[in-house]
Design a protein around this motif. Structure first.
Motif, short mmCIF file in Angstrom:
data_model
loop_
_atom_site.label_atom_id
_atom_site.label_comp_id
_atom_site.label_asym_id
_atom_site.label_seq_id
_atom_site.Cartn_x
_atom_site.Cartn_y
_atom_site.Cartn_z
N LEU A 56 -36.73 -22.02 2.39
CA LEU A 56 -35.62 -22.23 1.44
C LEU A 56 -35.96 -23.30 0.40
O LEU A 56 -35.34 -23.35 -0.65
CB LEU A 56 -34.35 -22.64 2.20
CG LEU A 56 -33.68 -21.56 3.02
CD1 LEU A 56 -32.50 -22.15 3.79
CD2 LEU A 56 -33.22 -20.42 2.16
N ASP A 57 -36.92 -24.15 0.69
CA ASP A 57 -37.36 -25.20 -0.23
C ASP A 57 -36.17 -26.06 -0.67
O ASP A 57 -35.85 -26.17 -1.85
CB ASP A 57 -38.08 -24.58 -1.43
CG ASP A 57 -38.91 -25.62 -2.18
OD1 ASP A 57 -39.27 -26.65 -1.58
OD2 ASP A 57 -39.19 -25.38 -3.37
N LEU A 58 -35.51 -26.65 0.31
CA LEU A 58 -34.29 -27.43 0.05
C LEU A 58 -34.57 -28.73 -0.70
O LEU A 58 -33.69 -29.26 -1.37
CB LEU A 58 -33.60 -27.75 1.39
CG LEU A 58 -33.14 -26.54 2.20
CD1 LEU A 58 -32.63 -26.99 3.56
CD2 LEU A 58 -32.08 -25.77 1.44
N TYR A 68 -27.95 -24.49 -6.94
CA TYR A 68 -29.17 -24.11 -6.22
C TYR A 68 -28.93 -24.12 -4.71
O TYR A 68 -29.27 -23.17 -4.01
CB TYR A 68 -30.30 -25.09 -6.59
CG TYR A 68 -31.59 -24.87 -5.85
CD1 TYR A 68 -32.44 -23.83 -6.21
CD2 TYR A 68 -31.96 -25.69 -4.79
CE1 TYR A 68 -33.63 -23.62 -5.53
CE2 TYR A 68 -33.14 -25.49 -4.11
CZ TYR A 68 -33.97 -24.46 -4.49
OH TYR A 68 -35.15 -24.25 -3.82
N LEU A 69 -28.33 -25.20 -4.21
CA LEU A 69 -28.10 -25.31 -2.77
C LEU A 69 -27.01 -24.36 -2.28
O LEU A 69 -27.05 -23.90 -1.14
CB LEU A 69 -27.79 -26.75 -2.39
CG LEU A 69 -28.97 -27.71 -2.48
CD1 LEU A 69 -28.56 -29.14 -2.17
CD2 LEU A 69 -30.10 -27.27 -1.56
N ARG A 71 -26.59 -21.36 -3.43
CA ARG A 71 -27.32 -20.09 -3.31
C ARG A 71 -28.15 -20.09 -2.02
O ARG A 71 -28.23 -19.09 -1.30
CB ARG A 71 -28.21 -19.89 -4.53
CG ARG A 71 -28.66 -18.48 -4.72
CD ARG A 71 -29.39 -18.21 -6.02
NE ARG A 71 -29.08 -19.08 -7.13
CZ ARG A 71 -29.96 -19.86 -7.75
NH1 ARG A 71 -31.23 -19.86 -7.38
NH2 ARG A 71 -29.61 -20.62 -8.77
N LYS A 72 -28.78 -21.24 -1.72
CA LYS A 72 -29.59 -21.35 -0.52
C LYS A 72 -28.73 -21.31 0.75
O LYS A 72 -29.15 -20.77 1.78
CB LYS A 72 -30.43 -22.64 -0.53
CG LYS A 72 -31.46 -22.66 -1.64
CD LYS A 72 -32.41 -21.50 -1.53
CE LYS A 72 -33.42 -21.48 -2.65
NZ LYS A 72 -34.36 -20.36 -2.55
N GLU A 75 -27.98 -17.72 1.32
CA GLU A 75 -29.19 -17.06 1.83
C GLU A 75 -29.41 -17.40 3.31
O GLU A 75 -29.77 -16.53 4.10
CB GLU A 75 -30.39 -17.52 1.00
CG GLU A 75 -31.68 -16.83 1.31
CD GLU A 75 -32.83 -17.32 0.43
OE1 GLU A 75 -33.98 -17.27 0.92
OE2 GLU A 75 -32.59 -17.75 -0.72
N PHE A 76 -29.15 -18.65 3.67
CA PHE A 76 -29.35 -19.09 5.06
C PHE A 76 -28.34 -18.44 6.00
O PHE A 76 -28.70 -17.97 7.08
CB PHE A 76 -29.25 -20.62 5.12
CG PHE A 76 -29.63 -21.22 6.45
CD1 PHE A 76 -30.85 -20.94 7.03
CD2 PHE A 76 -28.76 -22.06 7.11
CE1 PHE A 76 -31.21 -21.50 8.26
CE2 PHE A 76 -29.10 -22.62 8.33
CZ PHE A 76 -30.33 -22.34 8.91
#
Length: 155
Positions: A56-58, A68-69, A71-72, A75-76
């Motif tokens: 995820l490249d947090l 951005y987070l 969206r992550k 996704e998670f």
């Protein structure tokens, strides 16, 4: 990234922000990660989740961190749902409400048209949507309760 590292990362972020919507995204990660940490996961499951956290490249610096987070986070949660059948609280209730509104609108439109093209359609559409939404939410709540019994809900 280990679960505890990710948890500490988001706890630091939540302390540094004053934006309510941004802290809501961070709190979502914190809730899911702490729930996963408290579960009895196998070593393989834990490694799989930690690999996903790495992918995820947090820690990446982006111009709009909240977007951005967020969206992550989506996704998670999708990953956890597909791989481990974990769901967030109210997952099926939301889906049931949407489907209930869709089918209720269609049925209300059909029945309303039978009573008259003008006012019958309007009444049928609004009544069908409301009734469909209620039935969809009831069905979704039952599915959520079943998932909770199976310990698949991430609080």
């Amino acid at each position: 990234m280990k679960l505890s590292e990710a948890l500490d990362f988001f706890k630091d972020l939540i302390e540094k922000t004053n934006d309510k919507s941004e802290s809501k995204v961070y709190q979502g990660f914190i809730n899911i990660l702490s729930n996963l940490k408290n579960r009895e996961l196998t070593e393989q499951q834990l490694n799989s989740i930690e690999l996903k956290l790495d992918s995820l490249d947090l820690l990446a610096n982006s111009e709009n961190r909240k977007k951005y987070l967020k969206r992550k986070l989506n996704e998670f949660t999708t990953y956890l749902n597909k791989e481990f059948s974990f769901i967030t609280e109210g997952y099926y209730t939301g889906i049931g409400m949407v489907y209930g509104m869709m089918f209720g609108s269609g049925m209300g439109l059909v029945l309303g048209t039978a009573f008259g093209a003008g006012i019958g359609t309007a009444i049928g559409l609004s009544t069908g949507t409301g009734i469909g939404m209620v039935f969809g939410m009831m069905f979704g709540a039952a599915k959520d309760a079943e998932a909770k019994k199976q310990n698949r809900v991430l609080i």
